[in-house]
Motif scaffolding. Structure first.
Motif, PDB file in Angstrom:
ATOM      1  N   UNK A 304      37.191  41.160  36.945  1.00  0.00           N
ATOM      2  CA  UNK A 304      38.378  41.845  37.467  1.00  0.00           C
ATOM      3  C   UNK A 304      39.450  40.911  37.983  1.00  0.00           C
ATOM      4  N   UNK A 305      39.091  39.673  38.334  1.00  0.00           N
ATOM      5  CA  UNK A 305      40.099  38.746  38.839  1.00  0.00           C
ATOM      6  C   UNK A 305      41.079  38.314  37.756  1.00  0.00           C
ATOM      7  N   UNK A 306      40.689  38.437  36.487  1.00  0.00           N
ATOM      8  CA  UNK A 306      41.617  38.074  35.411  1.00  0.00           C
ATOM      9  C   UNK A 306      42.919  38.865  35.531  1.00  0.00           C
ATOM     10  N   UNK A 307      42.770  40.178  35.711  1.00  0.00           N
ATOM     11  CA  UNK A 307      43.954  41.026  35.826  1.00  0.00           C
ATOM     12  C   UNK A 307      44.730  40.728  37.105  1.00  0.00           C
ATOM     13  N   UNK A 308      44.009  40.393  38.167  1.00  0.00           N
ATOM     14  CA  UNK A 308      44.668  40.061  39.441  1.00  0.00           C
ATOM     15  C   UNK A 308      45.523  38.807  39.269  1.00  0.00           C
ATOM     16  N   UNK A 309      44.923  37.772  38.698  1.00  0.00           N
ATOM     17  CA  UNK A 309      45.630  36.503  38.528  1.00  0.00           C
ATOM     18  C   UNK A 309      46.811  36.655  37.575  1.00  0.00           C
ATOM     19  N   UNK A 310      46.644  37.484  36.544  1.00  0.00           N
ATOM     20  CA  UNK A 310      47.708  37.668  35.558  1.00  0.00           C
ATOM     21  C   UNK A 310      48.864  38.508  36.071  1.00  0.00           C
ATOM     22  N   UNK A 311      48.709  39.118  37.253  1.00  0.00           N
ATOM     23  CA  UNK A 311      49.748  40.026  37.752  1.00  0.00           C
ATOM     24  C   UNK A 311      50.954  39.300  38.332  1.00  0.00           C
ATOM     25  N   UNK A 312      50.827  37.995  38.606  1.00  0.00           N
ATOM     26  CA  UNK A 312      51.965  37.256  39.145  1.00  0.00           C
ATOM     27  C   UNK A 312      51.564  36.325  40.270  1.00  0.00           C
ATOM     28  N   UNK A 313      52.537  35.678  40.929  1.00  0.00           N
ATOM     29  CA  UNK A 313      52.224  34.710  41.992  1.00  0.00           C
ATOM     30  C   UNK A 313      51.385  35.296  43.121  1.00  0.00           C
TER      31      UNK A 313
END
Length: 695
Positions: A304-313
Motif C-alpha cells: 500500500x505504500x506504493x500508492x502513498x509514495x506516488x501521490x506526491x511530496x
C-alpha cells in the motif's frame, strides 16, 4: 572464549563431542566473565535453543540443572533472582509437556508463585502462573487450580492496557481458562465473559505481533464452535490484524512463508462463514481482503505504500515516516527490555497519526482498510466474476454481478472430493507424458461439470447471453482445477467452452487493475516486446521447438512492436530481469519448474540457473501489460496452501503484468508452438495495434 564455546556447540549438534567439552567451555567462560551465574545462564540458553531445534531431552535436562545451579547463586533479595525463577519455571514446564512428570509442573508453580511475590504487578508472572495452574487442572481436575487461574488471568488483563506487548497473550490465556470452566460447569456467565474477553482484541494496536494473530484465530475457533454472533467480527479482526502485521514486516520471502502459514484458509473460511449467514456482500469483501494477502501487500496490489509514495511530496514524507515507525516497532517488540509498554504505546500512537494523515490524501481514504463492495463490484462490469470456494464447512459459488447483489449457489460436493479431483488431475497429467489419458481426463471433466460447473451454468443461462465473457475466481483446492474445460464431454452435448468464454483472476482487484488505461510508453507509441527462449537448460530435456516458436512470434509481432528476441546463452538471469523491467509485453518459452513444497523457489529454467519467484518479486517493471508463459506447470502452487496462489503465473501478475497466460500442467513442445502462433495472429485490435484487454 565465546568462539571456543560456539565451536564446541556446533560439533555437539552434529553428533561429535561430549558434555565434557561443554563443561570445559563453561569453565573458560566463567574465567572470562568472573561471574558464574552469567556463564551458567548463557550455556543454559544455548542448550535450551538446541533442545528446541533437535528435541533431545538430555539437552533440556542439562538446561534445568544449570538453571537450578544459577538460582542458588541468586539468593533472596538479588535483583536477578526473578529472572532465574522465570527461566527455570519455563524449562520445567517444557519438560512436563515432554515427559508428563507431575513433579516438574508442581515445581514450576512453586517458582511462579515466588516470582509473582517479587513482582506482583508483572503481567508475565501472572500469565505464567495462570497457564501452569490451568495445565495442572487439565491433569488432576482440581477446580481450585482453574478458579485461581481465572483470577490471575483477569489480573494480567487488567495490567495489560491496550498497546501493551502482553495484552493479546493475556486475553487469549484468560479466554482459554474461561472456556475450560464453561465446558466443565456450563455457566452462562463464563461463556459471556469468554466472548467479552475476545471482543477486546478489536482494540489491538495498528501494528501487531504474531501473538495478536494467534489470539484472534483462537476467537474464530471458539466462535465457530458455538455459532456465536461474534463469528464474523472474529474473522474481520483476524484479517485486519494479519494485514497490519504484514505492513510492519520487510517484504522478504522468509516473512511471507511465515505469514502464509498464519493466514492459511483464513480468507476462504471467512467467505464460507459469511455465506452461511446470508452476508453475501460481506463475503466478497472479506475474501478480497484476505486472499493472497501477502501478494496484495507486495504489489499495488503489492504494497500500500506504493500508492502513498506516488501521490506526491506529502505522500513520500508520510511513507518514509510509516516505514521508520514500523521498523522501530519491530525493534521494540523483539527487544529484551523489561518495560516495553511505554515505548510501544508512544510508537503506536505515532503510527495511528501517520495512518490518519495518509487517509487524508486524495484517493487514499481506504489505506490499510478493506475494499468496499461498491468499489470491487466493478470487476464484473464486462461480465460476471464467479467465486468458487472450498472450505471445511462446504463448497459454494458466488456470482458477482455489476448491477445487483451477488447470487449464491450451493455446490453438492465436499472439500475432500474437490481435493480428490485435484489429485486425480495431477496424476493424469503426469501419466500423459507417456500414455494416452484422454479417457481419464474426460471422466474428471465430467465430474467437474456435474458437481461444480453445471449448477453455475444453469443460473448463467437465465441472465447471460451465450458466448459472453465470464471470469473465474477459484479459491482453495479449486485453484488447480480446469473449470473452463468442464463439460459432459459427450457427443451432441455442449461443454462450457461452447457456451461462454472463460478467463481467470486471482482477485477482483487484479481484474479491475488490468482494465485500467495503460500509461503511455516512451517508444514512439510502439510497445516493447521481448521474446525469451531457453531450449537447452542444464539438467533439463531439450525443447526442440523453442527457436521456431520465437521466430513465428517475431513474424506476427515484428511490425507492431519494438521486438527483441533473446535465446539460449543470452538468457541469463540478470538479462531476463532487465528485460522484464523495461518491456511491456513478455513471452517466455522455456521449462517451468514448480516447487510445491517451497513455492517461492518455483522457477523458469534459464541459461545460468533458475529464475525464481523470489527473484521475480524483486523486479520493478516500468509499464508491464502482458506476459505469455510458454512453459509447463506455471499455475501449479503450494501443496499445503493452494489458496495463496504462489505460482509463476501469479508472480508475474502481481509483479504488475495486467494479463498473464499460464499452463495448468505439462505442455507438449510441438503443440505449444502451434498454439502460440495462432494466438498472436489474433492479438491485434481494430486499429491494428497489440491488445491484451480481451484475454
Amino acid at each position: 572464549m565465546t568462539a571456543l564455546w560456539l565451536g564446541t556447540q556446533h560439533r555437539r549438534v552434529n553428533g561429535v563431542g561430549s558434555i565434557i567439552l561443554e563443561r570445559e567451555a563453561a569453565e573458560l567462560c566463567m574465567q572470562k566473565h568472573r561471574d558464574r551465574w552469567v556463564a551458567l545462564n548463557k550455556i543454559a540458553s544455548r542448550l535450551s535453543t538446541r533442545y528446541k531445534q533437535l528435541g533431545r531431552v538430555v539437552d533440556l535436562n542439562d538446561t534445568i540443572a544449570l538453571r537450578r545451579e544459577g538460582l542458588e547463586l541468586r539468593l533472596q533479595g538479588h535483583p536477578d533472582r526473578s529472572t532465574s525463577l522465570n527461566n527455570l519455571a519455563v524449562d520445567l514446564s517444557t519438560r512436563y509437556n515432554q515427559l508428563g512428570v507431575m513433579a516438574d509442573l508442581d515445581d514450576a508453580i512453586v517458582l511462579d508463585r515466588e516470582a509473582l511475590k517479587r513482582h506482583p504487578h508483572r503481567s508475565m508472572s501472572l500469565n505464567n502462573l495462570a497457564v501452569h495452574l490451568s495445565t495442572r487442572y487439565n491433569q488432576l481436575g482440581a477446580m481450585a487450580d482453574l478458579d485461581e487461574a481465572i483470577v490471575l488471568g483477569q489480573d494480567a488483563v487488567d495490567l495489560s492496557l491496550p498497546g501493551h506487548k502482553d495484552r493479546s497473550s493475556s486475553l487469549k490465556n484468560l479466554a482459554s481458562v474461561l472456556y475450560t470452566r464453561f465446558m466443565q460447569l456450563r455457566q452462562a456467565d463464563d461463556k459471556n465473559s469468554l466472548f467479552n474477553i475476545y471482543a477486546q482484541l478489536v482494540d489491538a494496536p495498528q501494528l501487531v505481533s504474531s501473538t495478536d494473530l494467534s489470539a484472534a484465530r483462537a476467537w474464530i475457533r471458539v466462535a465457530e464452535e458455538f455459532q456465536h454472533p461474534s463469528t464474523l467480527l472474529a474473522y474481520e479482526t483476524s484479517l485486519r490484524l494479519l494485514i497490519h502485521h504484514l505492513a510492519a514486516l520487510p517484504p522478504l520471502p522468509q516473512h511471507l512463508i511465515i505469514l502464509k502459514e498464519r493466514s492459511s484458509s483464513l480468507a476462504v473460511d471467512a467467505f464460507s462463514a459469511c455465506l452461511r449467514r446470508g452476508a453475501y456482500v460481506r463475503a466478497v469483501e472479506l475474501l478480497e481482503q484476505g486472499r493472497s494477502v501477502f501478494w496484495s501487500q507486495l504489489s499495488r496490489l503489492r504494497f500500500p505504500l506504493d500508492d502513498v509514495i506516488a501521490s506526491g511530496p506529502a505522500g513520500r514524507l508520510l511513507g518514509d515516516e510509516f516505514t521508520q515507525v514500523a521498523s522501530l516497532i519491530r525493534i521494540t517488540l523483539n527487544s529484551r527490555c523489561a518495560d516495553q509498554h511505554g515505548p510501544l504505546c508512544h510508537l503506536n500512537l505515532e503510527m495511528q497519526r501517520i495512518i490518519i494523515n495518509i487517509r487524508e490524501l486524495p484517493g487514499l481514504s481506504r489505506f490499510l482498510l478493506p475494499s468496499l463492495f461498491s468499489d470491487i463490484r466493478h470487476a464484473a462490469s464486462e461480465g460476471p466474476v464467479i467465486i468458487v470456494n472450498a472450505s471445511r464447512c462446504g463448497c459454494d459459488a458466488l456470482v458477482v454481478l455489476h448491477d445487483r447483489d451477488p447470487v449464491h449457489i450451493s455446490l453438492q460436493i465436499t472439500q475432500e472430493s474437490v481435493r480428490d479431483l485435484s489429485v486425480q488431475l495431477h496424476a493424469s497429467t503426469e501419466r500423459a507424458k507417456k500414455f494416452d489419458v484422454t479417457r481419464e481426463l474426460g471422466s474428471l471433466l465430467r465430474n467437474l461439470w456435474d458437481h461444480v460447473v453445471s449448477p453455475i451454468v444453469d443460473f448463467l443461462l437465465t441472465t447471460l447471453p451465450l458466448q459472453s465473457r465470464i471470469w473465474w475466481c477459484p479459491t482453495a483446492e479449486f485453484s488447480v482445477l480446469p473449470l473452463h474445460a468442464a463439460g459432459p464431454c459427450r457427443k451432441g452435448e455442449r461443454n462450457l467452452s461452447d457456451l461462454y468464454i472463460s478467463s481467470y483472476t486471482p482477485t477482483l482487484s487484479a481484474l479491475i487493475r488490468a482494465r485500467r488505461p495503460a500509461p503511455s510508453n516512451t517508444s514512439g507509441g510502439r510497445k516493447r516486446f521481448v521474446a525469451i527462449g531457453q531450449a537447452n537448460a542444464i539438467g533439463q530435456l531439450e525443447l526442440h521447438s523453442v527457436g521456431t516458436e520465437l521466430a513465428n512470434i517475431g513474424q506476427h509481432i515484428g511490425g507492431l512492436a519494438s521486438f527483441t528476441q533473446i535465446e539460449d546463452p543470452e538468457t541469463c538471469i540478470s538479462r531476463v530481469a532487465e528485460e522484464l523491467c523495461k518491456s511491456e509485453w513478455v513471452h517466455l518459452a522455456c521449462h517451468g519448474l514448480p516447487n510445491r513444497i517451497r513455492p517461492f523457489e518455483s522457477a523458469f529454467a534459464l541459461h545460468d540457473g533458475h529464475f525464481t519467484i523470489e527473484r521475480i518479486m524483486r523486479c520493478e517493471p516500468e509499464n508491464p501489460q502482458f506476459a505469455y508463459l510458454s512453459a509447463c506447470h506455471t499455475t501449479v502452487g503450494d501443496e499445503e496452501s493452494p489458496d495463496e496462489a504462489i505460482h509463476l503465473a501469479s508472480a508475474m501478475q502481481f509483479a504488475g503484468f495486467r494479463s498473464v497466460i499460464g499452463t495448468m500442467w505439462v505442455v507438449d513442445d510441438g503443440e505449444t508452438n502451434k498454439i502460440t502462433s495462432t494466438f498472436y495472429k489474433h492479438m491485434v485490435d481494430e486499429s491494428g495495434c497489440l491488445d491484451h484487454i480481451y484475454i
